[in-house]
Enzyme design. Structure first.
Site, mmCIF file in Angstrom:
data_model
loop_
_atom_site.group_PDB
_atom_site.id
_atom_site.type_symbol
_atom_site.label_atom_id
_atom_site.label_comp_id
_atom_site.label_asym_id
_atom_site.label_seq_id
_atom_site.Cartn_x
_atom_site.Cartn_y
_atom_site.Cartn_z
ATOM 1 N N GLU A 39 0.799 -1.010 0.106
ATOM 2 C CA GLU A 39 -0.027 -0.011 0.249
ATOM 3 C C GLU A 39 0.979 0.783 0.034
ATOM 4 O OE1 GLU A 39 -2.743 0.185 -0.837
ATOM 5 O OE2 GLU A 39 -3.349 -2.456 -0.467
ATOM 6 N N TRP A 47 1.768 1.839 -3.234
ATOM 7 C CA TRP A 47 1.147 3.230 -4.271
ATOM 8 C C TRP A 47 0.999 4.428 -4.088
ATOM 9 C CZ3 TRP A 47 -2.419 1.739 -8.015
ATOM 10 C CH2 TRP A 47 -2.723 0.646 -8.484
ATOM 11 N N TRP A 59 -20.813 13.078 -19.248
ATOM 12 C CA TRP A 59 -20.742 13.192 -18.134
ATOM 13 C C TRP A 59 -22.236 13.931 -17.486
ATOM 14 C CZ3 TRP A 59 -17.850 10.217 -15.344
ATOM 15 C CH2 TRP A 59 -16.655 9.625 -15.535
ATOM 16 N N ASN A 72 -10.713 3.727 3.723
ATOM 17 C CA ASN A 72 -10.503 3.179 1.958
ATOM 18 C C ASN A 72 -11.548 2.671 1.092
ATOM 19 O OD1 ASN A 72 -8.180 3.244 -0.427
ATOM 20 N ND2 ASN A 72 -8.724 1.089 0.126
ATOM 21 N N TRP A 100 -15.224 12.752 -12.756
ATOM 22 C CA TRP A 100 -14.373 12.409 -11.857
ATOM 23 C C TRP A 100 -14.001 13.774 -10.757
ATOM 24 C CZ3 TRP A 100 -8.966 13.750 -12.117
ATOM 25 C CH2 TRP A 100 -8.926 13.485 -13.303
ATOM 26 N N TRP A 131 -8.892 8.534 -7.950
ATOM 27 C CA TRP A 131 -9.790 9.506 -8.591
ATOM 28 C C TRP A 131 -10.177 8.314 -9.978
ATOM 29 C CZ3 TRP A 131 -15.410 10.410 -7.726
ATOM 30 C CH2 TRP A 131 -15.032 11.006 -5.453
HETATM 31 P P1 FAD Z 1 -2.818 2.798 5.116
HETATM 32 O O1 FAD Z 1 -3.503 1.578 4.765
HETATM 33 O O2 FAD Z 1 -2.293 2.211 6.946
HETATM 34 O O3 FAD Z 1 -1.536 2.434 4.326
HETATM 35 C C1 FAD Z 1 -0.398 2.992 4.418
HETATM 36 C C2 FAD Z 1 -0.529 4.328 3.755
HETATM 37 O O4 FAD Z 1 0.035 3.672 2.442
HETATM 38 C C3 FAD Z 1 -0.657 5.798 3.563
HETATM 39 O O5 FAD Z 1 -0.831 6.080 4.804
HETATM 40 C C4 FAD Z 1 -0.936 5.678 2.503
HETATM 41 O O6 FAD Z 1 0.214 6.984 2.459
HETATM 42 C C5 FAD Z 1 -0.512 5.035 1.387
HETATM 43 N N1 FAD Z 1 -1.554 3.688 0.321
HETATM 44 C C6 FAD Z 1 -2.681 3.316 0.630
HETATM 45 N N2 FAD Z 1 -3.743 3.122 0.375
HETATM 46 C C7 FAD Z 1 -3.681 3.976 -0.953
HETATM 47 C C8 FAD Z 1 -3.791 4.202 -2.305
HETATM 48 N N3 FAD Z 1 -4.823 3.622 -2.739
HETATM 49 N N4 FAD Z 1 -3.445 4.577 -3.076
HETATM 50 C C9 FAD Z 1 -1.860 5.130 -2.892
HETATM 51 N N5 FAD Z 1 -1.536 5.336 -1.372
HETATM 52 C C10 FAD Z 1 -2.082 4.776 -0.730
HETATM 53 N N6 FAD Z 1 -4.303 8.623 -0.037
HETATM 54 C C11 FAD Z 1 -3.523 9.616 0.495
HETATM 55 O O7 FAD Z 1 -3.143 9.168 1.025
HETATM 56 N N7 FAD Z 1 -4.326 10.807 -0.039
HETATM 57 C C12 FAD Z 1 -5.485 11.054 -1.174
HETATM 58 O O8 FAD Z 1 -5.842 12.021 -1.434
HETATM 59 C C13 FAD Z 1 -6.258 10.344 -1.541
HETATM 60 N N8 FAD Z 1 -7.069 10.249 -1.901
HETATM 61 C C14 FAD Z 1 -8.355 8.706 -2.364
HETATM 62 C C15 FAD Z 1 -9.167 9.134 -2.988
HETATM 63 C C16 FAD Z 1 -9.989 7.322 -3.681
HETATM 64 C C17 FAD Z 1 -11.252 8.131 -4.408
HETATM 65 C C18 FAD Z 1 -9.333 6.672 -2.738
HETATM 66 C C19 FAD Z 1 -10.553 5.584 -3.472
HETATM 67 C C20 FAD Z 1 -8.012 6.699 -2.393
HETATM 68 C C21 FAD Z 1 -6.877 7.738 -2.116
HETATM 69 N N9 FAD Z 1 -6.571 7.676 -1.536
HETATM 70 C C22 FAD Z 1 -5.606 8.087 -0.590
HETATM 71 C C23 FAD Z 1 -5.326 6.461 -0.913
HETATM 72 C C24 FAD Z 1 -6.241 5.600 0.297
HETATM 73 O O9 FAD Z 1 -7.920 6.140 0.628
HETATM 74 C C25 FAD Z 1 -5.780 6.596 1.714
HETATM 75 O O10 FAD Z 1 -4.014 6.326 1.088
HETATM 76 C C26 FAD Z 1 -5.953 5.689 3.292
HETATM 77 O O11 FAD Z 1 -7.230 5.358 3.019
HETATM 78 C C27 FAD Z 1 -4.895 6.400 3.763
HETATM 79 O O12 FAD Z 1 -5.129 6.009 5.710
HETATM 80 P P2 FAD Z 1 -3.853 5.221 6.280
HETATM 81 O O13 FAD Z 1 -3.000 5.688 6.563
HETATM 82 O O14 FAD Z 1 -4.895 4.658 7.178
HETATM 83 O O15 FAD Z 1 -3.692 3.967 5.336
#
Ligand code: FAD
Length: 478
Positions: free
Chosen positions: A278, A281, A309, A344, A362, A385
């Site tokens: 993650e 990602w 749209w 997420n 989007w 997005w």
């Molecule tokens: P954890 O699950 O603990 O993951 C650790 C770290 O990994 C996160 O803090 C983040 O930096 C990174 N990470 C995890 N999942 C993703 C992912 N899918 N994409 C990129 N990085 C990821 N994340 C953001 O940091 N900023 C945003 O603006 C953002 N916008 C999003 C918009 C949409 C529509 C979606 C579907 C996802 C988005 N995410 C975004 C990804 C993800 O939802 C969040 O990173 C995550 O929920 C953060 O919670 P956490 O720190 O507990 O994640």
């Protein structure tokens, strides 16, 4: 090795508001010269990607924390507003500094290039460092030297690079310049909302600043990442790190997180690998943005430029306010409003609902998230997005349309998440908590729910909306 020169050097903080594992700061300190730390509030511009209102709240507190940490080390933080090249030249002129230390910020490479040209022309040398990501994007290349467009091979290539570089510690103390450049006051930046103060609840959930980030990291390590892999899909649990707002402001480095998780117990290896994937990602999203700097504004897949749209103001308002009549969507949007965060899985559900059930572009959802998420990140937000919309690289196909009822029943089976954020549905039995509109009258009455009054009826019929979206997509293909 200390340099003999006693002229001060400048450290320009951006999305790297930390002392720990901050290579620009560390290298500036290693020169043995006086260090001037500066944060610049630049005029809004699409190239720089302005912060949203929620992040302004975070920034205020994060800058305070950073300033306190610097002061504890005999330094300070100079706050200035204006175009960065002008401000930096002014500081250099008044302090005698001729060397700038900065960390790369991949979301603003074009604008940074122009700033670098201006500074060099003014006789200011620049030393730039990597540290925003696990690995420098230029190092993760395909066999033919290109960039990856699909995540799994990207991850495999990243593995081959080995661990990210060893983090460097925060400098113990700094040499102060003869005089610190004039600073604006943080209060004058008006970053905090006042009337109304919609951020008043945020501090229950968050502690902006490096110390808050380390606390979250320690909690994750103490819990040994237990159940991360499964739990991260269930919004009613608390299985993820909540490090994202700290990462978005650079209060902790991804390399620090990676190395800290080396101690996770062997029996939780699956959880660890998943967590790191993650984190990777995030790197992947930045790699996409480096490859395609217009990611924030244009479809990665140009086929989507032809998609027609729909835009209905009432639908969009209902979505932002968490009043769509679909409980899992509403819970997510209300969690976002009240905490500046959304889990997420629910981000995917709410985004899919906007793009596919409401057929709203989007970019409108991306902008709303950018304004309301504390972790809004220029690359991760847009790349995700576009992933949900189907227009992105390695995206979820457009025809895969989340059913908000089934998603709710699968990932919030006991309705704990919905009940927390949509309290008017608290007393509904599990069977109907994700579809109150199917509940018999007496069940609704017993739970004190009056559809259309205490809780909205669905603003669209999911089945019909799904057909409409598929139709629009079919037109696109032809
Ligand atoms: P954890 O699950 O603990 O993951 C650790 C770290 O990994 C996160 O803090 C983040 O930096 C990174 N990470 C995890 N999942 C993703 C992912 N899918 N994409 C990129 N990085 C990821 N994340 C953001 O940091 N900023 C945003 O603006 C953002 N916008 C999003 C918009 C949409 C529509 C979606 C579907 C996802 C988005 N995410 C975004 C990804 C993800 O939802 C969040 O990173 C995550 O929920 C953060 O919670 P956490 O720190 O507990 O994640």
């Amino acid at each position: 090795m200390a340099e003999k020169d006693s002229k001060p050097v400048i450290v320009w903080f951006r999305r790297d508001l930390r002392l720990d594992d901050n290579h620009a700061l560390h290298s500036a300190w290693e020169t043995g010269r006086p260090v001037i730390c500066v944060y610049i509030r630049e005029p809004e511009s699409p190239d720089i990607g302005s912060l949203g209102a929620a992040q302004d709240w975070w920034l205020h507190h994060s800058l305070l924390a950073l300033r306190d940490s610097l002061r504890a080390r005999r330094s300070d933080l100079c706050l200035r507003s204006g175009p960065a090249a002008t401000v930096l030249q002014d500081i250099a002129r008044t302090s005698g500094a001729d060397l700038l230390f900065v960390n790369h910020a991949y979301e603003r490479r074009a604008v940074d290039h122009d700033i670098a040209v201006a500074l060099k022309a003014a006789g200011i040398a620049i030393r730039a460092f990597h540290g925003q990501l696990l690995h420098d994007p230029q190092r993760i290349r395909t066999g033919s030297g290109g960039s990856f467009k699909v995540y799994t091979p990207f991850w495999n290539a990243m593995q081959k690079l080995g661990e990210p570089g060893e983090p460097c510690d925060a400098p113990a103390s700094f040499i102060a310049p003869d005089s610190y450049p004039e600073s604006e006051t943080l209060a004058s930046w008006n970053l905090l909302p006042s009337k109304p103060d919609w951020a008043s609840g945020f501090s229950q959930f968050w502690t902006p600043g490096e110390a808050g980030a380390l606390e979250k990291l320690e909690a994750l390590i103490d819990a040994d990442l237990l159940d991360y892999k499964r739990g991260r899909d269930f919004p009613g649990t608390d299985s993820t790190s909540r490090l994202s707002p700290h990462l978005a402001h650079g209060e902790i480095s991804p390399a620090r997180i990676w190395h800290a998780t080396n101690g996770i117990a062997a029996q939780h290896r699956d959880d660890l690998v998943h967590f790191r994937k993650e984190l990777a990602w995030r790197d992947f999203c930045y790699n996409l943005m480096v490859e395609f700097p217009d990611l924030r504004t244009r479809n990665w897949d140009p086929k989507f430029d032809a998609l027609e749209w729909a835009f209905d103001t009432d639908d969009f308002s209902a979505w932002t306010a968490g009043c769509t009549g679909y409980p899992i969507v509403d819970a997510g949007m209300r969690e976002l409003w009240q905490t500046g965060y959304m889990q997420n899985r629910v981000r995917m559900i709410t985004a899919s609902f906007l793009v596919k059930d409401l057929l709203i572009d989007w970019r409108r959802g991306d902008a709303w998230f950018r304004d309301t998420l504390l972790d809004a990140d220029p690359a991760s937000n847009t790349a995700n997005w576009q992933w949900v919309a189907g227009s992105g690289a390695d995206a979820s196909p457009f025809f895969r349309i989340f059913n908000p009822i089934l998603q709710g029943e699968k990932f919030d089976p006991d309705g704990a998440y919905v009940r927390r954020w949509v309290p008017e549905l608290e007393k509904l039995p599990n069977k109907y908590v994700h579809k109150p509109f199917e509940a018999p009258e007496h069940v609704l009455a017993d739970a004190g729910v009056e559809l259309g009054k205490t809780y909205p009826r669905p603003i669209v019929n999911h089945g019909m909306a799904r057909d409409r979206a598929l139709e629009a997509y079919k037109g696109l293909k032809s």
